[in-house]
Design an enzyme around this catalytic site. Structure first.
Site, short mmCIF file in Angstrom:
data_model
loop_
_atom_site.label_atom_id
_atom_site.label_comp_id
_atom_site.label_asym_id
_atom_site.label_seq_id
_atom_site.Cartn_x
_atom_site.Cartn_y
_atom_site.Cartn_z
N GLU A 290 -8.30 -11.28 -85.69
CA GLU A 290 -8.54 -9.98 -86.08
C GLU A 290 -7.02 -9.39 -85.85
O GLU A 290 -6.64 -7.98 -85.41
CB GLU A 290 -9.50 -9.43 -85.46
CG GLU A 290 -10.52 -10.09 -85.81
CD GLU A 290 -11.37 -11.68 -85.52
OE1 GLU A 290 -11.63 -11.56 -86.58
OE2 GLU A 290 -10.51 -12.30 -85.53
N GLY B 210 -16.76 -10.52 -91.28
CA GLY B 210 -17.05 -9.41 -91.14
C GLY B 210 -17.25 -8.68 -92.34
O GLY B 210 -15.25 -8.64 -93.06
#
Length: 337
Positions: A141, A69
């Site tokens: 992440e 993202g």
């Protein structure tokens, strides 16, 4: 940052196949709002179109399928005090992932390079996932003070031998053959013939015939990590127990212990909770839970700091708060689960 006038998503129909090309190479195809909307618009237009029998998703960049993202933009919104941009972005992204998972026509993703984070959301949920020997997959992440999302608490929690917990916590990169062995990919295609495979599909060749013609078993089916060690260590009850079980008596255990020591303690705790809950949840429940967790964690100090250290300043020296697992207060996010 202003985008180029070139479309970040190209969508056209060829041979009865809707072809989506990810085309934001300067950002390694990291998904911004325009890309998410562009993919969604194409899928919505083709869902009930008789002229489209299947969908093929490829990358216009040799360096990445999709690097995730647009996290730098989310961080900047947080720093600027915009509290709506992040949740709105994640909601749109996760809804797209659900659309792909439930798409009524074959959805074929071809991963020839890096697919991280959000790149797995727009590929793993598809019905056909093709990898080459150059594919690299990861959910990294926890290194940026965030949590694995895009439905990963659904598909990682279902991997055998605690592998999903290991991948989610450590952000370890796996190969295309790993992905095939674990069921994250459905087919392996050597890079020297992948263009022929894509051309066959776009020429209207039956998808199963094209796959049979060009895909095969990888040259090595051995996992790139020690699956037995992963199962033994990552079955432990708590994160502290996992770290204690890494006795540093093998290269894998030394590397894994070092990896975990560099990651955000808050992210690790939240990630472990997500994976644990995901195993007994539907995809929609996982996405909703991830949205609640993402909305919360981007307001925590580790997110801005982690993205700064890895993606902005790139000094790889984040200052986590709190600094150790024992100081993380899980009750802060328990209500989000």
């Amino acid at each position: 940052m202003k985008e180029s006038t070139v479309a970040v998503v190209e969508a056209e129909v060829s041979g009865g196949v809707g072809h989506i090309v990810l085309n934001r190479p300067e950002a390694l195809n990291s998904l911004n709002g325009a890309m998410i909307q562009g993919i969604r618009d194409a899928l919505d237009a083709w869902r009930d179109a008789d002229a489209v029998a299947s969908v093929l998703v490829t990358s216009g960049s040799p360096r990445a399928f999709c690097a995730g993202g647009d996290i730098k933009a989310i961080r900047q919104a947080v720093v600027d005090g915009d509290h709506d941009a992040g949740p709105q972005y994640f909601a749109a992204e996760y809804d797209l992932d659900e659309l792909i998972a439930n798409y009524p026509k074959p959805y074929i993703a071809v991963i020839e390079a890096a697919a991280f984070g959000g790149g797995l959301g727009i590929s793993i949920h598809g019905s056909i996932r093709i990898v080459t020997e150059n594919a690299v997959l990861a959910m990294p992440e926890t290194a940026i003070g965030f949590v694995p999302d895009v439905g990963s608490s659904y598909f990682l929690s279902r991997l055998p031998g605690r592998v999903g917990r290991y991948l989610a916590l450590t952000g370890t990169r796996i190969t295309g053959s790993d992905a095939l062995a674990l069921g994250l990919a459905t087919h392996f295609c050597p890079s020297e013939v992948v263009d022929e495979l894509k051309a066959d599909i776009l020429a209207g060749t039956d998808i199963h015939e094209a796959l049979e013609r060009h895909t095969m078993a990888p040259s090595s089916t051995e996992l790139s990590f020690d699956a037995e060690a992963v199962a033994a260590v990552f079955e432990k009850e708590s994160l502290v127990d996992i770290i204690d079980a890494l006795e540093c008596d093998t290269p894998w255990s030394r590397t894994t212990k070092t990896q975990l020591a560099t990651l955000s303690p808050t992210s690790l705790m939240a990630t472990d909770a997500l994976i644990a809950r995901g195993a007994d949840s539907t995809l929609r429940e996982c996405l909703d839970r991830e949205l609640r967790m993402a909305t919360w964690i981007i307001t925590e100090p580790d997110f801005a700091e982690g993205v700064r250290a890895v993606l902005v300043d790139k000094d790889r020296a984040p200052q986590w708060k709190p600094l150790v697992l024992e100081m993380v207060r899980p009750e802060v996010f328990q209500q989000l689960l």
